[in-house]
Design an enzyme around this catalytic site. Sequence first.
Site, short mmCIF file in Angstrom:
data_model
loop_
_atom_site.label_atom_id
_atom_site.label_comp_id
_atom_site.label_asym_id
_atom_site.label_seq_id
_atom_site.Cartn_x
_atom_site.Cartn_y
_atom_site.Cartn_z
N SER A 1 0.85 -1.19 0.00
CA SER A 1 0.00 0.00 0.00
C SER A 1 0.88 1.24 0.00
O SER A 1 1.99 1.22 0.55
CB SER A 1 -0.91 0.01 1.23
OG SER A 1 -1.58 1.26 1.35
N TYR B 1 -2.30 -1.37 10.12
CA TYR B 1 -2.42 -1.64 8.68
C TYR B 1 -1.16 -1.18 7.94
O TYR B 1 -0.58 -1.93 7.15
CB TYR B 1 -3.65 -0.95 8.11
CG TYR B 1 -3.77 -1.07 6.60
CD1 TYR B 1 -4.19 -2.26 6.02
CD2 TYR B 1 -3.46 0.01 5.78
CE1 TYR B 1 -4.29 -2.38 4.64
CE2 TYR B 1 -3.56 -0.10 4.40
CZ TYR B 1 -3.97 -1.30 3.83
OH TYR B 1 -4.06 -1.41 2.47
#
Length: 315
Positions: A187, A200
């Site tokens: 990400s 995350y």
Amino acid sequence: MDFWELVLISLGAVVSVYFGVKLILFSWILFPTVWFPLPKSFFTSMGEWAVVTGASEGIGKAYAFALAAQGMNVVIISRTKANLDKVAKEIGDTTGRRAKVVVADFTKEDVFDQIEDELKEMNIGVLVNNVGMIMNAIPCKFLECSNLDQTLNKLINCNVKTLAKMCKITLPGMVNRGRGAIINISSGVASARVPLYTLYAASKVFVDRFSQALQAEYKEKGIIIQAVAPFSVSTRMTFYQPTGTLVLAPDEFVNSSLQYLRSGDKTYGSITHTLVGWILQTIPERIFFSECMQNNLQNYVKETLPGSDQTQTIQ
């Protein structure tokens, strides 16, 4: 020529070389098909099958379709059989390739023996580790996450353990054949320390470092291992934001990212996301760390994104 003239000329030469190198690097981002061309048979030369986790929707589904369109049969893995069956039928109808369905919930501990049995004896040329989850739809501080202990275990299982276990299952066959490709979806938030997405973002840093180290270990075996780090792609995880210059549709992003497959051990996958990554790294971290920025981010998600009352989202 006196001393200062020589210094200025040398300095000018260094600056010219520096910006020349920058221009060359920027050109490979603009023209990946020129710098990193993929032969038409590239993916089928890797092996007969591609395996894609989190393939029932979003980026995973787009990878499954893209690889099938390149002539590969695909194994699609996710937790909802009805969705997988629908995707498998669409792949067969549109590409003529086979799609094998494997149902698995990657937030659980004991799914990998079954997956290994399902993949046994398959000639797997490409693995896409796409499945992932966030702790809360609305970004929040670590201790404010609902059901923290349970969610923490699920996220580590899904984002970290699954990546390593799927590589353990598929990599030996690639090593034996001397070819293969592993695409690990990271990400853009791994590019900076981003509060409110703490666990995350940290899990995606693992994806980056694991992929880069694994590539160093197995590059000489003829295997490509790459972390792909998108920013905004219009999926359930991002509440299907309207697409545009910065927010890409899943198929648009996947088709772009595959053009960078031979560009190195990490890519942002598109021109616009690469530029966003560069800009993000120039912003002082104290801006991200400020309480004002954190509050504004939470309020933005609450006010603008539909369905943001969900606690977790799996892609």
